[in-house]
Write a protein that holds these residues in place. Sequence first.
Motif, short mmCIF file in Angstrom:
data_model
loop_
_atom_site.label_atom_id
_atom_site.label_comp_id
_atom_site.label_asym_id
_atom_site.label_seq_id
_atom_site.Cartn_x
_atom_site.Cartn_y
_atom_site.Cartn_z
N CYS A 192 29.95 40.56 47.88
CA CYS A 192 28.66 40.23 48.49
C CYS A 192 27.50 40.89 47.75
N THR A 214 32.67 38.64 54.20
CA THR A 214 32.11 37.48 53.51
C THR A 214 31.50 36.45 54.45
N LEU A 258 28.06 36.76 51.72
CA LEU A 258 28.39 35.93 50.56
C LEU A 258 27.67 34.59 50.67
N SER A 312 20.27 37.84 49.04
CA SER A 312 21.41 37.87 49.95
C SER A 312 20.95 37.73 51.39
#
Length: 429
Positions: A255, A378, A419, A427
Motif C-alpha cells: 500500500c 489492502t 491499495l 493513496s
Amino acid sequence: MSTDRAPAAPSPAADEAPLRVLLPQILPALVVGAGSGLLFLGISALSEEFKHVLWEDLPDALGIGGYSSLWMITMLTATGVAVGLVVWKTPGHAGPDPATTGLGGAPIAPGAVPGLLLAGTLALAGGVSLGPENPIIASNIALAYWAGRRLAPAVPGIAWISLATAATIGALFGTPVAAALVISEALAGHPGPGSLWDRLFAPLLAAGTGAMTTQLLAEPTFALGLPPLTDPGWEDLLAALVIASAAALFGLAACYLFPYVHAAARRLRHPMLMLPLGGLVLGLLGALGGHLTLFKGLEEIKELTANIGGWSSGELAKLAVVKLVALLVAASCGFRGGRIFPAVFIGAAFGLLTQALVPEVHPAVAVSSAVLGVLLATTRQGWISLFTGAVLAASPAVLALLCLASLPAWLIVTGRPQLELDENGRSLR
C-alpha cells in the motif's frame, strides 16, 4: 482496494407498506442476478480457453516448455502489447485507470464495456497477476444501469448499481454471504428508513441469484483442503494474533509503495509504452518466482497448499514477495483486473512461510490468519476479509480465532494507505 464507495441499497419509503415496495423488486433482482452471473461465467470460460491455447497448445506446437523462462517473458510482454492496443484504440479506453477503482462505484459508459472486458480477458489468460472482480463488477454495473434507466426510469439509478454489485460479488464467491456483508457495511454509512432486511432484500436476492447461477453451472469451491482445526487452544489464538498482525504489516508495504510505482508508470504516458514494459517486468518476475506467481492466483493457491511441508521457507518467501511486486506492477501499469485474488495468494504464501518457520503452527490457522491480515491491509474491509479467511480454512473453529486476530491487525492498518489511489494518484486512507 476499498469498497467504501460501494453504493448503499435503496430503502423503502417510510410511508409505504414494505410488502408493496419489496414485491416489485423481485423481478429486477432476479434478472440482474442471473445476467451478472452469466457474464462472469462467460468471461471466465473464455479466458480459460484462451489460457489453455497460450500456455499449453501453442508452446507444445512449438516444442517449448509452457512455463519456461523464455516463454513466460514472451507471453507477458505480448499480453502487455495486446492490452495496450485495447486500452489505446477501443472506445472509452477500457474504462478508468484501474489503480483508482475498487469494487462498485459509479457506472462507466456502456461503450467502454467491450474494451474493458476484452482487456480483462487478455490479462487473465496472459498470466497477469490480477483477478476478474473489478472489470466484471464495473461491466455489470454499467449494463444494469444503462438498461434499468431505460426500462424503468422511475427506479433510482443507485438501485441498479446496488443490484449489480451484489449480484457479481455473489457470483464471484459462489455464495450471497460475501455480498450481504459488503452491502451491509455500505449501509452502515448510509442510514435510512426501513429495517436492515428491507433494505437488503433486493441486493441479497440478486446476490443469491448470481451465486446460484455460478453454483449450478460451474460448482466453484474456495476450500483448500487444509487439515481441519477441531480443538483450538491458546497456542492457536496466539499464533493467529501474531500472524494476522505480521501479514497486515506485509500487506501495508504494498500500500505504501503503490503510489510511487504508479507514478513511475504514469511517466511513460502512453498505454503502448506502459503496458508492454509492464508485461516485460511481469515476465521477468514470473521467470524469477515461477509459474505459481502468474495469473489471478486461485488455482495456484490450491497447488501451493497441496504440498504443505514440501516448500522451504526461502521458496515461500520468494513466492510471497514476487507475487506482491507483480501485483503492484500489474495494477500500476494499467492492466485491467482486480486485486483481491492476488492478495489472497500473497496471504496464503505468507501463512505457509510462518508455518514452515514454526512447524507447530496449525496450517489452517497460519493460512487463514495471514490471508485475513493481507486483505485487511489492502481492502480495509473487515467482513470480507473475515469471510475469505474462514472460507479458505473451511473449519468453523477458525472463525472465532479470526475474529479476535482481526482486532490487532485492524489497529495496525486503520488510517493507513490502501491499495487504491484517488484521481490525483494519492493513496486513499
